[in-house]
Motif scaffolding. Structure first.
Motif, short mmCIF file in Angstrom:
data_model
loop_
_atom_site.label_atom_id
_atom_site.label_comp_id
_atom_site.label_asym_id
_atom_site.label_seq_id
_atom_site.Cartn_x
_atom_site.Cartn_y
_atom_site.Cartn_z
N ILE A 7 0.63 -0.83 0.13
CA ILE A 7 0.00 0.23 -0.04
C ILE A 7 0.89 1.22 0.37
CG2 ILE A 7 -2.06 -1.34 0.70
CD1 ILE A 7 -1.21 0.41 3.75
N ARG A 8 1.98 1.59 -0.30
CA ARG A 8 3.05 2.47 -0.64
C ARG A 8 2.28 3.10 -1.67
NH1 ARG A 8 8.60 -0.50 -0.23
NH2 ARG A 8 9.00 -1.07 1.90
N PRO A 9 2.13 4.82 -1.34
CA PRO A 9 1.75 5.55 -2.50
C PRO A 9 1.94 5.66 -3.84
CG PRO A 9 1.95 7.25 -1.01
CD PRO A 9 3.12 5.75 -0.72
N GLU A 10 3.58 4.87 -3.75
CA GLU A 10 4.05 4.82 -5.65
C GLU A 10 3.49 3.53 -6.07
OE1 GLU A 10 5.77 5.11 -2.51
OE2 GLU A 10 7.60 4.04 -2.84
N ASN A 11 2.67 2.80 -5.02
CA ASN A 11 1.71 1.60 -6.22
C ASN A 11 0.49 1.74 -6.51
OD1 ASN A 11 4.59 0.21 -5.84
ND2 ASN A 11 3.48 -0.72 -4.15
N LYS A 12 0.37 2.55 -5.92
CA LYS A 12 -0.84 3.57 -6.30
C LYS A 12 -1.69 3.84 -7.26
CE LYS A 12 -4.46 6.03 -4.13
NZ LYS A 12 -5.21 7.16 -3.03
N VAL A 13 -2.23 2.81 -7.83
CA VAL A 13 -2.70 2.89 -9.32
C VAL A 13 -4.12 3.95 -9.99
CG1 VAL A 13 -1.46 1.22 -10.44
CG2 VAL A 13 -3.25 0.63 -9.70
#
Lengths: 267, 369
Positions: A7-13
Motif C-alpha cells: 500500500i505504498r503511495p508509489e504503488n497506487k494506480v
C-alpha cells in the motif's frame, strides 16, 4: 511482500475522485449511475471547475446526485432541470451549469423544457442517462422504453400500436440550431467509460466557451427495473438498446455539419 | 424627481419598478391582461443598463422553474402572469416555498374558471391566500389598488421575500394592470454585487467558491419524516412571524361608521365612491381595504366591526375573501357579499344598492336569512 509494502503511495494506480464523497450510495448493483457520477466528478476536478460548477438534479433515481458529487446543486421539480439551468446559467454567466437527468424525467415530463433550452442554445451541459425505464418509481415504461420491453406498465412488452415508439431524444435535439454537440455514449466497458469521459469533457468545455447546448446521452442499465443480473443487463443492453440507440457522436458543430437559420431581410 | 413622474399602465409600472429595484431576472410568458410586463421589459432592454436578464419562456411552467433556478443562486428574480398561467405555476410556487427561496410572482387576475375571460376578476383570492399548490405553505400576498401601488409593491414584495426567505405575490386584478395613472417611479438602485449576494444569501448556490468548503444544496426533498416535520415546523414559525409583523391595510371613515365595507384591489376604490355617496345621504359607511391578503388583517376588521350593524364584502368574484371576514368577526355582525363575475366590474350604484338591500333599508328586527 507485506501488506505495508503493497500500500505504498508509489504503488497506487487508482483512487476515488476527490469530489465523490463518503456518503452511502443508494444505487443498485450494476446500475450505470455510479460510473457516470464518477466521471462527472473526475471531469469537474480535472478541468478545475469545482468553484464554478452548478449541478441541477432531477427527480428519479439520481435525485440524490447532490449527496454524492461535491459541488453546489439545485434539486429540480420533475423534468424542469433545463429551465432551472437556463436561469442559473444566464444569471451567473461565469459559472458552468449542468443538468443530470434520467430518460423519464427528461424525455417525458421535461420534453418541452429540454427542447426549448436546446433551441435557445443555452450554454449548459445536459446529461441524460437512458435506461429506458422509470427506475425510482418501480420500473414503469418511459418514452425511451424499446419495443417489446416488459415493464410494470407494459407487462406484455411495449407495443407501438398501444404505446407509440421509443423517443430518440438525442436525434431530436441534434436537429435544433442551439445545440453544438450531441453524443450518445455508454459506460459498460473500460473503453466505453473512457469515451464517455472524453465526451463529458468536450461538453463542459463547450459550456465554458459558450458554444451552445451540449447534450450527452449515456445509454445505461437498470438491473432492478430490467430484472436481470448486472452481467446479463450489459448483454441485454448491447443486444437490444444499442440497436435502437446506436453509440457515437450525432452532432458536433466544431467538427463540421451545421444548418444555419436565416434572419428576416431588413427592408 | 420630475423625471420619475410618469403616466403609465399598472403592468408597465411593474416592469419599470422591477428594473429600478435592481431585479436580476424576469422570466415570463405572454398572457392577457398582463403581457405589457414582458413587452415593456423587452422594449427597455435592461440587460444593456442594469444587467437584468429578461427571458420569454416556453410556458408558465418553465417561467416559474426559471425563477426557481435563479432564486436558488441568490438572485432577485420574478415572473408575472394571469390566472390560467398562475394555475400552471402552482407546482413551482410550492417548491419555492418548500426550498425557502425568495421570489416575486405577479398575478394580474382575469375571470375564470378555465380559459374564462380576459376581463378583470378577483377570483384567485383562494388560490393565492390559501396555498394554491400542494403542501402546507403560504405566500405573502399584496393587493395593489393603484398604479402607484403596482410600482411600490415590487420593492416591498422583494424586500419581504428576502427578509423571510419565502416567495411573495402581487395579486392585482385586470383593472389595475390595464388602467393608466400617474405614478412616481422609485430611484434606480444598483443590482446587488456577487459579494453582497454571498453575504445576504449564504445558502445560495453560487459554485463552491471564495473559500467555502461545504457545498450548498437547494432542495425541497427530505425522506426522513422526523427531519421533514422539523422543516415544516420551521416554515410555520416563519409564517407566524409574518402574521405578527407584516399585516397591512387601509382604513377609511371607520371611526363613526354604522356599516363597514371590506374590499381589496381596484374595487376598493369604486367602493369609496359608493361610500362617499352614502355619506352625502347621511349614511355612515366605512372601508377596510386589506393590502396584505395574507397575512389577513383579522384584528383590524374585528376592531372596526365592533360598532357596526353590518359588513358588506365587495369582491369581483363569487365571494372568497368573505370567508376570512367572517372568521374575523365570527357571528357578532351580519356579513354579506356583493360581487360580479365573468369579467364585469361593479359600479358604485350597484354597491350602494347592495348596501341598502342588505343593511340600510332592512328593518332592524328583520330575521337573518
Amino acid at each position: 511482500m507485506t501488506r505495508e509494502e503493497i500500500i505504498r503511495p508509489e504503488n497506487k494506480v487508482y483512487s476515488r475522485p476527490r469530489l465523490i464523497d463518503d456518503n452511502y450510495m443508494h444505487y443498485c448493483p450494476g446500475c450505470s449511475h455510479g460510473v457516470v457520477h464518477k466521471l462527472v466528478a473526475e471531469v469537474i476536478e480535472e478541468m478545475g471547475l469545482e468553484e464554478k460548477a452548478i449541478g441541477i438534479a432531477p427527480v428519479g433515481c439520481s435525485v440524490f446526485a447532490y449527496n454524492y458529487i461535491d459541488c453546489d446543486w439545485i434539486e429540480a421539480a420533475h423534468g424542469r432541470a433545463p429551465a432551472l439551468a437556463t436561469a442559473a446559467s444566464r444569471l451567473n454567466p461565469d459559472k458552468v451549469v449542468f443538468t443530470y437527468q434520467g430518460d423519464g424525467d427528461l424525455a417525458a415530463i421535461g420534453s418541452a423544457e429540454t427542447i426549448h433550452a436546446c433551441t435557445r442554445g443555452e450554454n449548459i451541459v445536459i446529461i441524460m442517462i437512458n435506461n429506458g425505464i422509470y427506475g425510482m418509481t418501480g420500473g414503469q415504461m418511459s418514452p425511451c422504453t424499446i419495443l417489446g420491453a416488459k415493464t410494470a406498465t407494459s407487462p406484455y412488452g411495449r407495443r407501438s400500436d398501444l404505446n407509440g415508439f421509443p423517443l430518440k431524444v438525442s436525434n431530436v435535439v441534434a436537429l435544433l440550431d442551439g445545440t453544438c454537440y450531441v453524443t450518445r455514449q455508454a459506460v459498460h466497458t473500460v473503453q466505453a467509460v473512457r469515451k464517455a469521459k472524453n465526451a463529458l469533457k468536450k461538453a463542459f468545455k463547450n459550456a465554458i466557451e459558450k458554444k451552445g447546448t451540449s447534450f450527452v446521452e449515456v445509454v445505461g442499465t437498470c438491473s432492478s427495473g430490467w430484472k436481470l443480473t448486472p452481467e446479463k443487463s450489459n448483454k441485454w443492453m448491447e443486444e437490444n438498446m444499442f440497436v435502437n440507440y446506436p453509440l457515437g457522436d450525432i452532432k458536433d458543430t466544431a467538427a463540421g455539419l451545421e444548418e444555419k437559420t436565416v434572419e428576416v431581410k431588413k427592408s | 424627481m420630475k423625471d420619475n413622474v410618469k403616466l403609465m399602465k399598472g403592468n408597465e409600472a411593474i416592469a419599470m419598478a422591477a428594473i429600478r429595484y435592481g431585479c436580476d431576472g424576469y422570466f415570463g410568458y405572454p398572457i392577457t391582461p398582463q403581457s405589457e410586463v414582458l413587452e415593456t421589459l423587452e422594449a427597455q432592454m435592461p440587460w444593456e443598463t442594469t444587467g437584468m436578464v429578461v427571458l420569454q419562456a416556453e410556458s408558465e411552467v418553465a417561467s416559474i422553474n426559471m425563477v426557481y433556478g435563479g432564486a436558488a443562486t441568490g438572485k432577485a428574480v420574478m415572473t408575472s402572469s394571469s390566472s390560467p398561467g398562475v394555475s400552471l405555476m402552482q407546482e413551482g410556487i410550492s417548491y419555492l416555498a418548500a426550498s425557502e427561496l425568495p421570489a416575486l410572482i405577479v398575478n394580474v387576475m382575469r375571470g375564470g374558471p378555465g380559459l374564462g375571460t380576459i376581463h378583470p376578476s378577483q377570483s384567485d383570492y383562494f388560490q393565492a391566500t390559501k396555498g394554491g399548490g400542494h403542501g402546507d405553505y403560504h405566500l405573502i400576498v399584496l393587493a395593489p389598488s393603484t398604479v402607484q401601488e403596482m410600482a411600490d409593491f415590487v420593492s416591498l414584495g422583494f424586500d419581504l421575500a428576502f427578509k423571510y426567505r419565502t416567495p411573495s405575490m402581487i395579486l392585482a386584478d385586470g383593472v389595475v394592470g390595464q388602467m393608466m395613472e400617474k405614478v412616481v417611479l422609485p430611484e434606480q438602485r444598483p443590482r446587488r454585487t456577487e459579494e453582497e449576494i454571498r453575504r445576504q444569501c449564504p445558502w445560495a448556490v453560487t459554485g463552491k467558491d471564495h473559500g467555502r468548503t461545504k457545498r450548498n444544496i437547494v432542495t425541497s426533498l427530505e425522506l426522513d419524516s422526523a427531519v421533514m416535520e422539523k422543516n415544516n415546523e420551521r416554515f410555520q414559525r416563519t409564517y407566524r412571524e409574518i402574521e405578527k409583523n407584516e399585516v397591512r391595510y387601509e382604513a377609511r371613515y371607520t371611526e363613526d361608521a354604522d356599516y363597514l365595507v371590506v374590499a381589496f384591489g381596484s374595487i376598493a376604490r369604486i367602493c369609496m365612491k359608493a361610500i362617499e355617496d352614502a355619506r352625502k345621504e347621511g349614511v355612515k359607511v366605512g372601508l377596510i381595504r386589506p393590502i396584505t391578503l395574507w397575512p389577513f388583517p383579522y384584528d383590524a376588521i374585528r376592531e372596526a366591526a365592533k360598532n357596526v350593524k353590518g359588513i358588506l364584502c365587495v369582491e369581483i368574484n363569487a365571494g372568497q375573501m368573505i370567508e376570512d371576514v367572517r372568521l374575523a368577526v365570527s357571528d357578532s355582525v351580519p356579513v354579506r357579499h356583493f360581487g360580479r363575475m365573468g369579467g364585469i366590474v361593479p359600479n358604485p350604484n350597484e354597491i350602494l344598492d347592495a348596501l341598502r338591500r342588505d343593511f340600510i333599508d332592512k328593518p332592524a328586527n328583520a330575521k337573518e336569512d
